[in-house]
Design a protein around this motif. Structure first.
Motif, PDB file in Angstrom:
ATOM      1  N   ALA A  24     -23.180  95.960  65.824  1.00  0.00           N
ATOM      2  CA  ALA A  24     -21.805  95.457  65.816  1.00  0.00           C
ATOM      3  C   ALA A  24     -21.165  95.845  64.485  1.00  0.00           C
ATOM      4  O   ALA A  24     -21.858  96.081  63.484  1.00  0.00           O
ATOM      5  CB  ALA A  24     -21.785  93.940  65.998  1.00  0.00           C
ATOM      6  N   PRO A  25     -19.824  95.904  64.443  1.00  0.00           N
ATOM      7  CA  PRO A  25     -19.144  96.340  63.212  1.00  0.00           C
ATOM      8  C   PRO A  25     -19.467  95.497  61.981  1.00  0.00           C
ATOM      9  O   PRO A  25     -19.444  96.008  60.855  1.00  0.00           O
ATOM     10  CB  PRO A  25     -17.656  96.231  63.582  1.00  0.00           C
ATOM     11  N   ASP A  26     -19.777  94.189  62.180  1.00  0.00           N
ATOM     12  CA  ASP A  26     -20.042  93.319  61.029  1.00  0.00           C
ATOM     13  C   ASP A  26     -21.525  93.112  60.780  1.00  0.00           C
ATOM     14  O   ASP A  26     -21.917  92.266  59.973  1.00  0.00           O
ATOM     15  CB  ASP A  26     -19.343  91.971  61.184  1.00  0.00           C
ATOM     16  N   ASP A  27     -22.376  93.886  61.437  1.00  0.00           N
ATOM     17  CA  ASP A  27     -23.821  93.763  61.238  1.00  0.00           C
ATOM     18  C   ASP A  27     -24.248  94.353  59.901  1.00  0.00           C
ATOM     19  O   ASP A  27     -23.709  95.367  59.437  1.00  0.00           O
ATOM     20  CB  ASP A  27     -24.588  94.493  62.350  1.00  0.00           C
ATOM     21  N   VAL A  28     -25.262  93.706  59.314  1.00  0.00           N
ATOM     22  CA  VAL A  28     -25.905  94.212  58.096  1.00  0.00           C
ATOM     23  C   VAL A  28     -27.414  94.107  58.301  1.00  0.00           C
ATOM     24  O   VAL A  28     -27.911  93.075  58.745  1.00  0.00           O
ATOM     25  CB  VAL A  28     -25.490  93.394  56.858  1.00  0.00           C
ATOM     26  N   VAL A  29     -28.118  95.163  57.981  1.00  0.00           N
ATOM     27  CA  VAL A  29     -29.577  95.143  58.032  1.00  0.00           C
ATOM     28  C   VAL A  29     -30.092  95.050  56.604  1.00  0.00           C
ATOM     29  O   VAL A  29     -29.676  95.826  55.726  1.00  0.00           O
ATOM     30  CB  VAL A  29     -30.151  96.378  58.739  1.00  0.00           C
ATOM     31  N   VAL A  30     -30.993  94.092  56.381  1.00  0.00           N
ATOM     32  CA  VAL A  30     -31.540  93.820  55.067  1.00  0.00           C
ATOM     33  C   VAL A  30     -33.039  94.088  55.070  1.00  0.00           C
ATOM     34  O   VAL A  30     -33.748  93.653  55.993  1.00  0.00           O
ATOM     35  CB  VAL A  30     -31.283  92.351  54.656  1.00  0.00           C
ATOM     36  N   ARG A  31     -33.509  94.801  54.070  1.00  0.00           N
ATOM     37  CA  ARG A  31     -34.947  94.910  53.850  1.00  0.00           C
ATOM     38  C   ARG A  31     -35.380  93.646  53.110  1.00  0.00           C
ATOM     39  O   ARG A  31     -34.980  93.404  51.967  1.00  0.00           O
ATOM     40  CB  ARG A  31     -35.297  96.146  53.025  1.00  0.00           C
TER      41      ARG A  31
END
Length: 342
Positions: A24-31
């Motif tokens: 989605a446009p507001d998704d963030v993936v964090v390690r």
């Protein structure tokens, strides 16, 4: 990726899951670098708090952004962040009133409870639930920001005053934070904990903070009617907390314990002028203030153990919940790590 998943029998299992991707446009993936092992997590594994089997557990997460959606404007890859796991929709009647902690659309959105959490190498979360860390703040300090927000929420609901005589029941990480903040605000704080290890660990921690005057003691040394504010961080000590509270005292029920009950005489509440407070989850607006407050508090001293995902059973043993006979505590704050630094 590796992840710790809750099983039907309330055990944890190390499994492999597909690494989350931006969808989605507001998704963030964090390690994920570190995730604190919360008292709620411990309660889930002991059958004291509900969670959905099959979920990746863990919610007190810090780490580094690796991917962002097209609509993300406040974060970019490489940013170090803390995750706010108290999600809200922003559109329901409670959210529109500003009571984000009472969002009507929490089902399926409780990180580590019914939505995949952070005992994993990666976590996907919406942009608004990720907060940049101040430059120079260690992960060991930042991983305590979410518990700090919980404590701030409860002490603000309790209307903490500098003249208060505060008794904190339970000397785990949350209890230590409650006593620390009460002392920081100028109140006199006593921490009551039956476990010898945690009592000694709390004493050592407070002794290392210049000017800190928190007293650590055994619960049976706390006299009745001796506190203006009592905070039950265990969640099963309401009767005892009310005994300790003086006339016109305030009692905060803070700990999560789904099986706990209490016998409270309404006439006692009436005649003694007691106030019993349940603050609920923290309003997410408090989280940014917790990040700022963490700049000024030595939270990292509460972390006693770093345990890698592969060795998660060591964390269970440290917290006294490994399979088999019950064991005593041998740690205070345990964090699950993925090798992302401190």
């Amino acid at each position: 990726m590796k992840a710790l998943v809750l099983q039907d029998d309330r055990s944890l299992r190390l499994t492999h899951r597909r690494q989350p991707q931006v969808t989605a446009p507001d998704d963030v993936v964090v390690r994920v670098a570190q995730t604190g092992f919360c008292g709620t997590d411990r309660g889930v594994l002991l059958g004291r708090f509900p969670a959905v089997p099959g979920v990746v557990m863990g919610h007190e997460a810090v780490g580094e952004v690796v991917e962002v959606g097209a609509g993300v404007t406040t974060l970019r890859p490489g940013d170090r962040v803390a995750a706010n796991p108290t999600l809200y929709c922003g559109l329901c009647s409670w959210c529109r009133r500003g009571a984000l902690n009472f969002c009507l659309h929490k089902a399926g959105n409780e990180i580590g409870i019914d939505r995949d959490g952070a005992f994993a190498e990666y976590l996907r979360l919406e942009e608004r639930f990720l907060h940049p860390l101040p430059s120079g703040m260690s992960y060991d300090r930042a991983v305590l920001v979410e518990p700090l927000a919980c404590v701030m929420n409860n002490l603000e609901a309790a209307r903490l005053r500098t003249a208060d005589e505060v008794v904190v029941l339970g000397g785990g990480p949350i209890g230590v934070l409650v006593a620390l903040l009460a002392d920081h605000a100028g109140a006199r704080a006593r921490l009551a904990e039956p476990d010898p290890y945690r009592r000694a660990a709390a004493q050592t921690y407070f002794a290392g903070i210049p000017g800190c005057a928190v007293t650590v003691t055994e619960p049976d040394r706390i006299a009745a009617r001796s506190a203006s504010l009592v905070v039950d961080t265990v969640g099963a000590l309401l009767d005892r907390a009310c005994d300790i509270a003086d006339n016109l005292g305030r009692v905060v029920v803070m700990g999560f314990h789904d099986k706990a009950t209490a016998t409270l005489r309404p006439l006692d509440v009436l005649q003694r002028g007691l106030t019993v407070i349940g603050a609920g989850d923290y309003n997410s607006l408090i989280f940014v203030r917790a990040v700022e407050l963490a700049r000024h508090l030595p939270l990292e001293g509460i972390v006693t153990h770093h345990v890698r995902l592969d060795d998660f059973t060591d964390a269970l043993d440290t917290l006294g919940i490994a399979p088999g006979a019950p064991r005593p505590y041998t740690g205070m704050k345990v964090v699950i790590t993925t090798g992302g630094g401190r």
